[in-house]
Design a protein around this motif. Structure first.
Motif, PDB file in Angstrom:
ATOM      1  N   MET A  89      49.269  44.493  33.561  1.00 11.94           N
ATOM      2  CA  MET A  89      48.609  43.358  34.244  1.00 11.94           C
ATOM      3  C   MET A  89      47.112  43.633  34.373  1.00 11.94           C
ATOM      4  O   MET A  89      46.727  44.747  34.766  1.00 11.94           O
ATOM      5  N   SER A  90      46.279  42.642  33.982  1.00 17.97           N
ATOM      6  CA  SER A  90      44.839  42.862  34.015  1.00 17.97           C
ATOM      7  C   SER A  90      44.320  42.831  35.456  1.00 17.97           C
ATOM      8  O   SER A  90      45.045  42.440  36.380  1.00 17.97           O
ATOM      9  N   ASP A  91      43.051  43.225  35.605  1.00 25.10           N
ATOM     10  CA  ASP A  91      42.424  43.229  36.938  1.00 25.10           C
ATOM     11  C   ASP A  91      42.374  41.815  37.514  1.00 25.10           C
ATOM     12  O   ASP A  91      42.572  41.606  38.705  1.00 25.10           O
ATOM     13  N   VAL A  92      42.122  40.837  36.596  1.00 26.14           N
ATOM     14  CA  VAL A  92      42.025  39.432  37.038  1.00 26.14           C
ATOM     15  C   VAL A  92      43.373  38.965  37.585  1.00 26.14           C
ATOM     16  O   VAL A  92      43.464  38.377  38.660  1.00 26.14           O
ATOM     17  N   ASP A  93      44.449  39.279  36.819  1.00 32.18           N
ATOM     18  CA  ASP A  93      45.798  38.884  37.258  1.00 32.18           C
ATOM     19  C   ASP A  93      46.136  39.515  38.605  1.00 32.18           C
ATOM     20  O   ASP A  93      46.718  38.889  39.477  1.00 32.18           O
ATOM     21  N   LEU A  94      45.757  40.780  38.743  1.00 30.80           N
ATOM     22  CA  LEU A  94      46.033  41.488  40.007  1.00 30.80           C
ATOM     23  C   LEU A  94      45.308  40.810  41.171  1.00 30.80           C
ATOM     24  O   LEU A  94      45.872  40.612  42.249  1.00 30.80           O
ATOM     25  N   ALA A  95      44.036  40.454  40.903  1.00 29.15           N
ATOM     26  CA  ALA A  95      43.231  39.807  41.963  1.00 29.15           C
ATOM     27  C   ALA A  95      43.823  38.460  42.344  1.00 29.15           C
ATOM     28  O   ALA A  95      43.934  38.119  43.523  1.00 29.15           O
ATOM     29  N   VAL A  96      44.266  37.674  41.317  1.00 26.76           N
ATOM     30  CA  VAL A  96      44.866  36.360  41.586  1.00 26.76           C
ATOM     31  C   VAL A  96      46.145  36.519  42.396  1.00 26.76           C
ATOM     32  O   VAL A  96      46.378  35.827  43.387  1.00 26.76           O
ATOM     33  N   SER A  97      46.979  37.490  41.971  1.00 25.90           N
ATOM     34  CA  SER A  97      48.248  37.716  42.663  1.00 25.90           C
ATOM     35  C   SER A  97      48.015  38.134  44.116  1.00 25.90           C
ATOM     36  O   SER A  97      48.691  37.672  45.030  1.00 25.90           O
ATOM     37  N   ARG A  98      47.008  38.996  44.324  1.00 24.01           N
ATOM     38  CA  ARG A  98      46.696  39.468  45.685  1.00 24.01           C
ATOM     39  C   ARG A  98      46.211  38.294  46.560  1.00 24.01           C
ATOM     40  O   ARG A  98      46.604  38.141  47.709  1.00 24.01           O
ATOM     41  N   SER A  99      45.379  37.450  45.922  1.00 23.84           N
ATOM     42  CA  SER A  99      44.848  36.294  46.654  1.00 23.84           C
ATOM     43  C   SER A  99      45.964  35.340  47.067  1.00 23.84           C
ATOM     44  O   SER A  99      45.994  34.814  48.171  1.00 23.84           O
ATOM     45  N   ARG A 100      46.943  35.145  46.127  1.00 19.18           N
ATOM     46  CA  ARG A 100      48.067  34.246  46.433  1.00 19.18           C
ATOM     47  C   ARG A 100      48.902  34.809  47.581  1.00 19.18           C
ATOM     48  O   ARG A 100      49.332  34.079  48.471  1.00 19.18           O
ATOM     49  N   ARG A 101      49.154  36.127  47.540  1.00 16.11           N
ATOM     50  CA  ARG A 101      49.953  36.757  48.613  1.00 16.11           C
ATOM     51  C   ARG A 101      49.248  36.599  49.949  1.00 16.11           C
ATOM     52  O   ARG A 101      49.845  36.349  50.979  1.00 16.11           O
ATOM     53  N   HIS A 102      47.907  36.766  49.913  1.00 13.97           N
ATOM     54  CA  HIS A 102      47.078  36.650  51.112  1.00 13.97           C
ATOM     55  C   HIS A 102      47.206  35.236  51.699  1.00 13.97           C
ATOM     56  O   HIS A 102      47.441  35.066  52.898  1.00 13.97           O
ATOM     57  N   THR A 103      47.082  34.223  50.821  1.00 14.34           N
ATOM     58  CA  THR A 103      47.180  32.822  51.269  1.00 14.34           C
ATOM     59  C   THR A 103      48.559  32.541  51.845  1.00 14.34           C
ATOM     60  O   THR A 103      48.690  31.917  52.902  1.00 14.34           O
ATOM     61  N   ALA A 104      49.601  33.034  51.137  1.00 16.91           N
ATOM     62  CA  ALA A 104      50.983  32.797  51.593  1.00 16.91           C
ATOM     63  C   ALA A 104      51.203  33.425  52.966  1.00 16.91           C
ATOM     64  O   ALA A 104      51.846  32.829  53.835  1.00 16.91           O
ATOM     65  N   ARG A 105      50.635  34.624  53.163  1.00 17.16           N
ATOM     66  CA  ARG A 105      50.816  35.304  54.457  1.00 17.16           C
ATOM     67  C   ARG A 105      50.184  34.486  55.583  1.00 17.16           C
ATOM     68  O   ARG A 105      50.776  34.266  56.628  1.00 17.16           O
ATOM     69  N   TRP A 106      48.954  34.010  55.310  1.00 14.04           N
ATOM     70  CA  TRP A 106      48.270  33.225  56.351  1.00 14.04           C
ATOM     71  C   TRP A 106      48.980  31.900  56.636  1.00 14.04           C
ATOM     72  O   TRP A 106      49.068  31.460  57.770  1.00 14.04           O
ATOM     73  N   ALA A 107      49.513  31.293  55.554  1.00 14.15           N
ATOM     74  CA  ALA A 107      50.257  30.030  55.727  1.00 14.15           C
ATOM     75  C   ALA A 107      51.492  30.280  56.590  1.00 14.15           C
ATOM     76  O   ALA A 107      51.792  29.499  57.499  1.00 14.15           O
ATOM     77  N   ALA A 108      52.202  31.416  56.315  1.00 17.97           N
ATOM     78  CA  ALA A 108      53.410  31.740  57.085  1.00 17.97           C
ATOM     79  C   ALA A 108      53.065  32.019  58.544  1.00 17.97           C
ATOM     80  O   ALA A 108      53.764  31.562  59.462  1.00 17.97           O
ATOM     81  N   ILE A 109      51.945  32.756  58.756  1.00 17.17           N
ATOM     82  CA  ILE A 109      51.538  33.069  60.141  1.00 17.17           C
ATOM     83  C   ILE A 109      51.185  31.774  60.876  1.00 17.17           C
ATOM     84  O   ILE A 109      51.599  31.551  62.015  1.00 17.17           O
ATOM     85  N   SER A 110      50.434  30.885  60.223  1.00 12.12           N
ATOM     86  CA  SER A 110      50.037  29.617  60.859  1.00 12.12           C
ATOM     87  C   SER A 110      51.261  28.780  61.230  1.00 12.12           C
ATOM     88  O   SER A 110      51.363  28.256  62.329  1.00 12.12           O
TER      89      SER A 110
END
Lengths: 190, 143
Positions: free
Chosen positions: A1-22
């Motif tokens: 997995m490239s650095d870009v893919d890793l960054a996108v995946s991390r960003s998605r997890r981050h958004t999902a976590r905040w959505a779940a917390i909200s």
């Protein structure tokens, strides 16, 4: 997995976590609001009549005599809109009996029933079965119910000794809840 | 042509002028009042006893010479503004009308911003390495 893919995946997890917390916070607030609401027994319903002079109420009682709210001036009156076909009315009735018995000696409060979409014979049977000896007014055209903005039984109003509406409740009332309202009203100097 | 327009205008104007007879006025006012014991049915449509009481009261007040506004105001003074089938256009109730308009405006603004951003997105820089990779893949596919 490239650095870009890793960054996108991390960003998605981050958004999902905040959505779940909200979502969790909103659900918790919702549960907290529901859990801290007052019980229906002494919950005040909205009415434009609150704080105003009660509309005049006169009608024929179950014994054929003329009954009026004005004749009860000087007492606290629980104005109770009821019907014999209404199950919650049947359930709250013993509480109204208890309330009138508690105030029999002091003679400071009474109940005035108003028949809602029912007949006098049915209500007479209801009282002979469940007890209670307070006056009950017939309202054949539903005009008293309209004057008080009643949508369906049971609904109750507390009218102070000066004839002002101080409380409206939708649903069943109980003796303790009504006494609490009376104490609060007396403390305010009504 | 002028005659047709005049007739059309007369019919249109007549259609807009409100109810004329007392019975029509009662029906018109009752159609704006919610039946107190039903859900989402007007006092004009419902057969419930409470709806009939509302119609009788409106009729009594129409005969007494009250205006439509006075009669509706009486109903609101007893039941509150939620007795009206159409929310009032003032105070907090006006949000019912205003919020959908605000939502549409905000959505259109959001779309405009999004389209603008997509259009102005800079082209992706393609490196020599990327070109070589594509070339290789195309050649492999041809073979």
């Amino acid at each position: 997995m490239s650095d870009v893919d890793l960054a996108v995946s991390r960003s998605r997890r981050h958004t999902a976590r905040w959505a779940a917390i909200s979502l969790g916070v909103v659900l918790l607030l919702f549960v907290a609001v529901l859990a801290t609401r007052k019980s229906a027994a002494d919950k005040q319903a909205e009415s434009p009549l609150l704080g105003k002079q009660a509309p005049s109420l006169t009608g024929s009682g179950l014994d054929g005599s003329q009954v009026s709210l004005a004749s009860m001036h000087g007492k606290w009156v629980v104005l109770n809109f009821m019907a014999s076909w209404c199950v919650p009315c049947r359930e709250e009735h013993p509480e109204l009996v208890k309330f009138t018995q508690r105030h029999q000696v002091a003679d400071d409060a009474t109940v005035l029933g108003v028949i809602f979409d029912d007949t006098q014979p049915n209500v007479r049977r209801f009282f002979s079965e469940l007890g209670g000896s307070w006056p009950v007014v017939d309202d054949p055209g539903g005009h008293t119910a309209l004057d008080f903005g009643v949508r369906g039984p049971p609904e109750s109003f507390l009218v102070d000794p000066n004839g002002f509406v101080v409380w409206k409740g939708i649903g069943q009332v109980n003796a303790d809840g009504l006494d609490k309202l009376l104490r609060q009203g007396k403390a305010r100097g009504a | 042509m002028v005659l047709i327009l005049a007739v059309a205008f007369a019919i249109g104007a007549r259609g807009r002028s409100g109810p004329v007879t007392d019975a029509q006025r009662v029906k018109h006012i009752a159609s704006e009042i919610r039946c107190p014991t039903c859900r989402n049915q007007s006092a004009a449509e419902s057969d419930a006893a409470a709806a009939k009481a509302v119609r009788d009261e409106i009729d009594r007040r129409v005969r007494a010479g009250q205006s439509d506004g006075e009669i509706v105001a009486f109903m609101v003074s007893r039941y509150g503004s939620d007795i009206l089938l159409k929310p009032e256009g003032s105070g907090v109730a006006s949000l019912v009308w205003a919020l959908p308009v605000v939502a549409v405006v905000v959505a259109l603004f959001g779309l405009a911003v999004a389209f603008r951003r997509w259009r102005s997105r800079p082209g992706v820089d393609v490196s020599a390495e990327d070109r070589a990779l594509v070339e290789r893949e195309l050649q492999r596919e041809d073979a």
